[in-house]
Design a protein around this motif. Sequence first.
Motif, PDB file in Angstrom:
ATOM      1  N   GLU A   2       0.883  -1.168   0.000  1.00  0.00           N
ATOM      2  CA  GLU A   2       0.000   0.000   0.000  1.00  0.00           C
ATOM      3  C   GLU A   2       0.917   1.213   0.000  1.00  0.00           C
ATOM      4  O   GLU A   2       1.372   1.681   1.038  1.00  0.00           O
ATOM      5  N   ALA A   3       1.193   1.711  -1.183  1.00  0.00           N
ATOM      6  CA  ALA A   3       2.352   2.592  -1.338  1.00  0.00           C
ATOM      7  C   ALA A   3       2.063   4.056  -1.044  1.00  0.00           C
ATOM      8  O   ALA A   3       2.973   4.876  -1.095  1.00  0.00           O
ATOM      9  N   ALA A   4       0.850   4.382  -0.689  1.00  0.00           N
ATOM     10  CA  ALA A   4       0.548   5.801  -0.460  1.00  0.00           C
ATOM     11  C   ALA A   4       1.460   6.389   0.606  1.00  0.00           C
ATOM     12  O   ALA A   4       1.984   7.503   0.459  1.00  0.00           O
ATOM     13  N   ARG A   5       1.680   5.643   1.674  1.00  0.00           N
ATOM     14  CA  ARG A   5       2.524   6.157   2.745  1.00  0.00           C
ATOM     15  C   ARG A   5       3.986   6.245   2.323  1.00  0.00           C
ATOM     16  O   ARG A   5       4.711   7.134   2.748  1.00  0.00           O
ATOM     17  N   LEU A   6       4.410   5.304   1.508  1.00  0.00           N
ATOM     18  CA  LEU A   6       5.750   5.414   0.951  1.00  0.00           C
ATOM     19  C   LEU A   6       5.880   6.723   0.194  1.00  0.00           C
ATOM     20  O   LEU A   6       6.917   7.388   0.227  1.00  0.00           O
ATOM     21  N   ALA A   7       4.795   7.075  -0.473  1.00  0.00           N
ATOM     22  CA  ALA A   7       4.824   8.324  -1.233  1.00  0.00           C
ATOM     23  C   ALA A   7       5.002   9.514  -0.309  1.00  0.00           C
ATOM     24  O   ALA A   7       5.735  10.453  -0.631  1.00  0.00           O
ATOM     25  N   GLU A   8       4.358   9.468   0.862  1.00  0.00           N
ATOM     26  CA  GLU A   8       4.543  10.573   1.797  1.00  0.00           C
ATOM     27  C   GLU A   8       6.001  10.698   2.198  1.00  0.00           C
ATOM     28  O   GLU A   8       6.550  11.801   2.254  1.00  0.00           O
ATOM     29  N   ALA A   9       6.609   9.552   2.473  1.00  0.00           N
ATOM     30  CA  ALA A   9       8.016   9.583   2.855  1.00  0.00           C
ATOM     31  C   ALA A   9       8.860  10.136   1.720  1.00  0.00           C
ATOM     32  O   ALA A   9       9.751  10.973   1.938  1.00  0.00           O
ATOM     33  N   GLU A  10       8.573   9.700   0.517  1.00  0.00           N
ATOM     34  CA  GLU A  10       9.369  10.186  -0.599  1.00  0.00           C
ATOM     35  C   GLU A  10       9.138  11.672  -0.817  1.00  0.00           C
ATOM     36  O   GLU A  10      10.059  12.399  -1.155  1.00  0.00           O
ATOM     37  N   ALA A  11       7.910  12.105  -0.599  1.00  0.00           N
ATOM     38  CA  ALA A  11       7.631  13.532  -0.757  1.00  0.00           C
ATOM     39  C   ALA A  11       8.423  14.339   0.261  1.00  0.00           C
ATOM     40  O   ALA A  11       8.952  15.406  -0.052  1.00  0.00           O
ATOM     41  N   TRP A  12       8.505  13.816   1.475  1.00  0.00           N
ATOM     42  CA  TRP A  12       9.295  14.519   2.486  1.00  0.00           C
ATOM     43  C   TRP A  12      10.739  14.629   2.029  1.00  0.00           C
ATOM     44  O   TRP A  12      11.348  15.705   2.071  1.00  0.00           O
ATOM     45  N   LEU A  13      11.285  13.530   1.569  1.00  0.00           N
ATOM     46  CA  LEU A  13      12.678  13.533   1.124  1.00  0.00           C
ATOM     47  C   LEU A  13      12.870  14.468  -0.063  1.00  0.00           C
ATOM     48  O   LEU A  13      13.864  15.173  -0.173  1.00  0.00           O
ATOM     49  N   ARG A  14      11.887  14.456  -0.960  1.00  0.00           N
ATOM     50  CA  ARG A  14      12.025  15.263  -2.157  1.00  0.00           C
ATOM     51  C   ARG A  14      12.104  16.746  -1.817  1.00  0.00           C
ATOM     52  O   ARG A  14      12.665  17.545  -2.559  1.00  0.00           O
ATOM     53  N   HIS A  15      11.529  17.075  -0.671  1.00  0.00           N
ATOM     54  CA  HIS A  15      11.543  18.458  -0.230  1.00  0.00           C
ATOM     55  C   HIS A  15      12.967  18.995  -0.125  1.00  0.00           C
ATOM     56  O   HIS A  15      13.205  20.189  -0.217  1.00  0.00           O
ATOM     57  N   TYR A  16      13.930  18.101   0.057  1.00  0.00           N
ATOM     58  CA  TYR A  16      15.321  18.513   0.216  1.00  0.00           C
ATOM     59  C   TYR A  16      16.132  18.214  -1.033  1.00  0.00           C
ATOM     60  O   TYR A  16      17.345  18.228  -1.019  1.00  0.00           O
ATOM     61  N   GLU A  17      15.405  18.014  -2.109  1.00  0.00           N
ATOM     62  CA  GLU A  17      16.040  17.569  -3.337  1.00  0.00           C
ATOM     63  C   GLU A  17      17.110  18.531  -3.812  1.00  0.00           C
ATOM     64  O   GLU A  17      18.151  18.134  -4.320  1.00  0.00           O
ATOM     65  N   ARG A  18      16.857  19.817  -3.618  1.00  0.00           N
ATOM     66  CA  ARG A  18      17.795  20.817  -4.126  1.00  0.00           C
ATOM     67  C   ARG A  18      19.211  20.611  -3.621  1.00  0.00           C
ATOM     68  O   ARG A  18      20.153  21.132  -4.181  1.00  0.00           O
TER      69      ARG A  18
END
Lengths: 123, 123
Positions: B76-92
Amino acid sequence: MVEKQSAALDGVFHALSCGTRRAMLHALSEGELSVSALAKPFSMSLAGASKHVKVLEAAGLVRRRVEGRTHYCRLEAARLAEAEAWLRHYERFWTKRLDTLEALLTAEDEVAGQKEAVRERKP
Amino acid sequence: MVEKQSAALDGVFHALSCGTRRAMLHALSEGELSVSALAKPFSMSLAGASKHVKVLEAAGLVRRRVEGRTHYCRLEAARLAEAEAWLRHYERFWTKRLDTLEALLTAEDEVAGQKEAVRERKP
DNA sequence: CTGTTTCTCAACCATGTGGTTGAGTATAAG
DNA sequence: CTTATACTCAACCACATGGTTGAGAAACAG
């Protein structure tokens, strides 16, 4: 297998599993900070915060530069990238929902540039 | 703030901080699996594996469908997506390096042998 | 020199973790 | 019916975790 970096990922994900440490990383994304500056927002002893910093450092997420008596920390995002790469491996399962979350997160930080990269990753 | 989903992220990152559970998620990415099928690759009691599944389930990363005496799990990957979104926030902070890692990870799913390159990534 | 600031370290504590075993509950198969 | 399978639960274990306090060590200020 992918599990060669397993130990490193253990450390990174464990470091990220604590909201206090995530908040510290967030603070660090604004720039270099001393340990006491990192500790200030939390109602916690300095020693406690210092332990959190050590966890982040051990995970490779933070680098420390000692200058006099002050320890300046800064984000070392390479390991964060490993974690994100692991997560991205499962992107196909949530691609649709990611855009929504991405929008929410970036809206809060007034950033505007990364969304195209998200969509164009899966042609 | 970003810390609205903080509690959920705690659970997700904690679930991901264990290599066994990451391997389970990987197995699950191939499709639905029973708890014992999930447990098989690991030298571990069924009860032990069951506890891991429960952690994944509590984190919202896995959904369970009971059919007779068999419990089928699926990603159920929705929560994985939240984690990835958090990480992506620091992508720069790491955008340049991300592409390399991404290439390596996806390549390993079909081909094998680049793990040394991954280990060598530390500059 | 005397303090004060910044930070780490060691000891401690309560709780959580990953793991086990042993028992128990359904379900399926003979 | 009996037995085997699939799984959970509770108890237990050794150890890690997040937090505290109380010393310090080292650098700076006076």
